[in-house]
Design a protein around this motif. Sequence first.
Motif, PDB file in Angstrom:
ATOM      1  N   MET A 112      51.073  82.250  19.643  1.00 49.37           N
ATOM      2  CA  MET A 112      51.188  82.398  21.095  1.00 49.37           C
ATOM      3  C   MET A 112      50.805  83.807  21.550  1.00 49.37           C
ATOM      4  SD  MET A 112      51.650  79.775  22.869  1.00 49.37           S
ATOM      5  CE  MET A 112      50.628  78.807  21.772  1.00 49.37           C
ATOM      6  N   ARG A 113      51.113  84.806  20.732  1.00 53.05           N
ATOM      7  CA  ARG A 113      50.674  86.165  21.086  1.00 53.05           C
ATOM      8  C   ARG A 113      49.161  86.268  20.997  1.00 53.05           C
ATOM      9  NH1 ARG A 113      53.817  90.779  18.217  1.00 53.05           N
ATOM     10  NH2 ARG A 113      52.257  91.994  19.318  1.00 53.05           N
ATOM     11  N   GLN A 114      48.560  85.603  20.021  1.00 54.72           N
ATOM     12  CA  GLN A 114      47.107  85.593  19.924  1.00 54.72           C
ATOM     13  C   GLN A 114      46.497  84.937  21.167  1.00 54.72           C
ATOM     14  OE1 GLN A 114      45.394  84.272  16.131  1.00 54.72           O
ATOM     15  NE2 GLN A 114      47.379  84.657  15.165  1.00 54.72           N
ATOM     16  N   VAL A 115      47.107  83.846  21.635  1.00 54.90           N
ATOM     17  CA  VAL A 115      46.630  83.177  22.849  1.00 54.90           C
ATOM     18  C   VAL A 115      46.744  84.124  24.041  1.00 54.90           C
ATOM     19  CG1 VAL A 115      47.140  81.323  24.507  1.00 54.90           C
ATOM     20  CG2 VAL A 115      47.054  80.818  22.056  1.00 54.90           C
ATOM     21  N   GLN A 116      47.870  84.811  24.156  1.00 55.92           N
ATOM     22  CA  GLN A 116      48.058  85.728  25.279  1.00 55.92           C
ATOM     23  C   GLN A 116      47.020  86.854  25.255  1.00 55.92           C
ATOM     24  OE1 GLN A 116      52.116  86.697  24.368  1.00 55.92           O
ATOM     25  NE2 GLN A 116      52.948  85.167  25.785  1.00 55.92           N
ATOM     26  N   ALA A 118      44.005  86.770  23.770  1.00 56.25           N
ATOM     27  CA  ALA A 118      42.676  86.211  24.041  1.00 56.25           C
ATOM     28  C   ALA A 118      42.524  85.852  25.521  1.00 56.25           C
ATOM     29  CB  ALA A 118      42.434  84.986  23.166  1.00 56.25           C
ATOM     30  N   ALA A 119      43.517  85.180  26.081  1.00 55.60           N
ATOM     31  CA  ALA A 119      43.434  84.776  27.494  1.00 55.60           C
ATOM     32  C   ALA A 119      43.388  86.000  28.397  1.00 55.60           C
ATOM     33  CB  ALA A 119      44.618  83.880  27.866  1.00 55.60           C
ATOM     34  N   GLY A 120      44.248  86.972  28.135  1.00 58.31           N
ATOM     35  CA  GLY A 120      44.249  88.197  28.934  1.00 58.31           C
ATOM     36  C   GLY A 120      42.926  88.942  28.823  1.00 58.31           C
ATOM     37  N   GLY A 121      42.388  89.003  27.614  1.00 61.52           N
ATOM     38  CA  GLY A 121      41.098  89.668  27.412  1.00 61.52           C
ATOM     39  C   GLY A 121      39.968  88.971  28.152  1.00 61.52           C
ATOM     40  N   LEU A 122      39.968  87.637  28.123  1.00 59.01           N
ATOM     41  CA  LEU A 122      38.925  86.881  28.828  1.00 59.01           C
ATOM     42  C   LEU A 122      39.050  87.021  30.344  1.00 59.01           C
ATOM     43  CD1 LEU A 122      38.761  83.664  26.618  1.00 59.01           C
ATOM     44  CD2 LEU A 122      36.985  85.430  26.873  1.00 59.01           C
ATOM     45  N   VAL A 123      40.274  87.023  30.840  1.00 54.60           N
ATOM     46  CA  VAL A 123      40.474  87.214  32.283  1.00 54.60           C
ATOM     47  C   VAL A 123      39.985  88.605  32.689  1.00 54.60           C
ATOM     48  CG1 VAL A 123      42.226  87.507  34.085  1.00 54.60           C
ATOM     49  CG2 VAL A 123      42.341  85.551  32.537  1.00 54.60           C
ATOM     50  N   LEU A 124      40.351  89.608  31.922  1.00 55.89           N
ATOM     51  CA  LEU A 124      39.901  90.973  32.210  1.00 55.89           C
ATOM     52  C   LEU A 124      38.377  91.073  32.150  1.00 55.89           C
ATOM     53  CD1 LEU A 124      40.562  93.929  32.794  1.00 55.89           C
ATOM     54  CD2 LEU A 124      40.848  94.262  30.319  1.00 55.89           C
ATOM     55  N   LEU A 125      37.780  90.472  31.133  1.00 60.46           N
ATOM     56  CA  LEU A 125      36.314  90.461  31.015  1.00 60.46           C
ATOM     57  C   LEU A 125      35.672  89.794  32.224  1.00 60.46           C
ATOM     58  CD1 LEU A 125      33.747  91.006  29.362  1.00 60.46           C
ATOM     59  CD2 LEU A 125      34.118  88.790  28.240  1.00 60.46           C
ATOM     60  N   GLY A 126      36.239  88.671  32.652  1.00 59.69           N
ATOM     61  CA  GLY A 126      35.711  87.974  33.822  1.00 59.69           C
ATOM     62  C   GLY A 126      35.760  88.826  35.081  1.00 59.69           C
ATOM     63  N   LEU A 140      34.675  82.944  34.794  1.00 58.03           N
ATOM     64  CA  LEU A 140      35.347  83.012  33.490  1.00 58.03           C
ATOM     65  C   LEU A 140      36.858  83.145  33.667  1.00 58.03           C
ATOM     66  CD1 LEU A 140      35.296  83.211  30.402  1.00 58.03           C
ATOM     67  CD2 LEU A 140      34.848  85.665  30.658  1.00 58.03           C
ATOM     68  N   SER A 141      37.265  84.053  34.567  1.00 60.26           N
ATOM     69  CA  SER A 141      38.706  84.231  34.817  1.00 60.26           C
ATOM     70  C   SER A 141      39.326  82.952  35.363  1.00 60.26           C
ATOM     71  CB  SER A 141      38.936  85.382  35.803  1.00 60.26           C
ATOM     72  OG  SER A 141      38.462  86.587  35.259  1.00 60.26           O
ATOM     73  N   GLY A 142      38.613  82.289  36.261  1.00 61.54           N
ATOM     74  CA  GLY A 142      39.111  81.039  36.831  1.00 61.54           C
ATOM     75  C   GLY A 142      39.257  79.943  35.793  1.00 61.54           C
ATOM     76  N   LEU A 143      38.290  79.853  34.886  1.00 61.02           N
ATOM     77  CA  LEU A 143      38.360  78.828  33.835  1.00 61.02           C
ATOM     78  C   LEU A 143      39.529  79.082  32.883  1.00 61.02           C
ATOM     79  CD1 LEU A 143      34.569  78.370  33.020  1.00 61.02           C
ATOM     80  CD2 LEU A 143      36.075  76.742  34.182  1.00 61.02           C
ATOM     81  N   VAL A 144      39.741  80.336  32.533  1.00 61.51           N
ATOM     82  CA  VAL A 144      40.877  80.658  31.654  1.00 61.51           C
ATOM     83  C   VAL A 144      42.189  80.323  32.358  1.00 61.51           C
ATOM     84  CG1 VAL A 144      42.109  82.504  30.456  1.00 61.51           C
ATOM     85  CG2 VAL A 144      39.620  82.392  30.338  1.00 61.51           C
ATOM     86  N   GLY A 145      42.280  80.686  33.638  1.00 62.64           N
ATOM     87  CA  GLY A 145      43.488  80.363  34.403  1.00 62.64           C
ATOM     88  C   GLY A 145      43.725  78.866  34.478  1.00 62.64           C
ATOM     89  N   ALA A 146      42.661  78.098  34.719  1.00 63.36           N
ATOM     90  CA  ALA A 146      42.790  76.633  34.765  1.00 63.36           C
ATOM     91  C   ALA A 146      43.242  76.090  33.413  1.00 63.36           C
ATOM     92  CB  ALA A 146      41.459  76.006  35.189  1.00 63.36           C
ATOM     93  N   GLY A 147      42.709  76.661  32.330  1.00 65.55           N
ATOM     94  CA  GLY A 147      43.120  76.229  30.992  1.00 65.55           C
ATOM     95  C   GLY A 147      44.595  76.498  30.729  1.00 65.55           C
ATOM     96  N   GLY A 158      44.250  74.242  24.202  1.00 65.02           N
ATOM     97  CA  GLY A 158      43.002  74.239  23.444  1.00 65.02           C
ATOM     98  C   GLY A 158      42.728  75.574  22.775  1.00 65.02           C
ATOM     99  N   MET A 159      43.066  76.657  23.457  1.00 60.04           N
ATOM    100  CA  MET A 159      42.839  77.981  22.873  1.00 60.04           C
ATOM    101  C   MET A 159      43.694  78.165  21.622  1.00 60.04           C
ATOM    102  SD  MET A 159      43.033  81.760  24.644  1.00 60.04           S
ATOM    103  CE  MET A 159      41.880  81.332  25.924  1.00 60.04           C
ATOM    104  N   ALA A 160      44.931  77.674  21.646  1.00 57.12           N
ATOM    105  CA  ALA A 160      45.793  77.780  20.464  1.00 57.12           C
ATOM    106  C   ALA A 160      45.224  76.963  19.314  1.00 57.12           C
ATOM    107  CB  ALA A 160      47.209  77.319  20.798  1.00 57.12           C
TER     108      ALA A 160
END
Length: 171
Positions: A112-116, A118-126, A140-147, A158-160
Amino acid sequence: MNIKKITPQQLREKLARGALLIDIRHADEHRREYIEHSLNRPLDDLQQKIETDATCVVFHCQSGLRTQANIERLAKTAEHVAEVYILDGGLAAWKKAGFATVADKGQPLPLMRQVQIAAGGLVLLGVLLGYGVSPWGFLLSGLVGAGLVFAGISGFCGMAVLLSKCPWNKR
């Protein structure tokens, strides 16, 4: 059945008298650090009664929240046992009381920390792409948020699943 909370000191006494200690955390959490002689039976796998000759069973998790939130389910799996308890404060309370654990520092971060991360990194990148390169970067940020919303609603992340298949998570 009435499940009571016990302190780490009380658990230590019960373990000395043969109590069965069941860790309901995920297997990757248990491998990382656990109380010696505890059995790992993840909450998701506790579908049927626990088979034991022990007259006392104690359930624990990381902080006590999972055991408390699932107390009825745990009671059903151990309804044939004379004494059933949950460790108040979980593994964190056990450690705070100064009692030893078995730790494997070579384990990767919890999934779960890995998911957090990765998700945080992708949102920041977006966001950075959206401001610096093209407004399409915000997608990209929107897709991660929707996921993440989908994962929260459905219980499927799915990310996990993807991260669990990464080489560092294979042991």
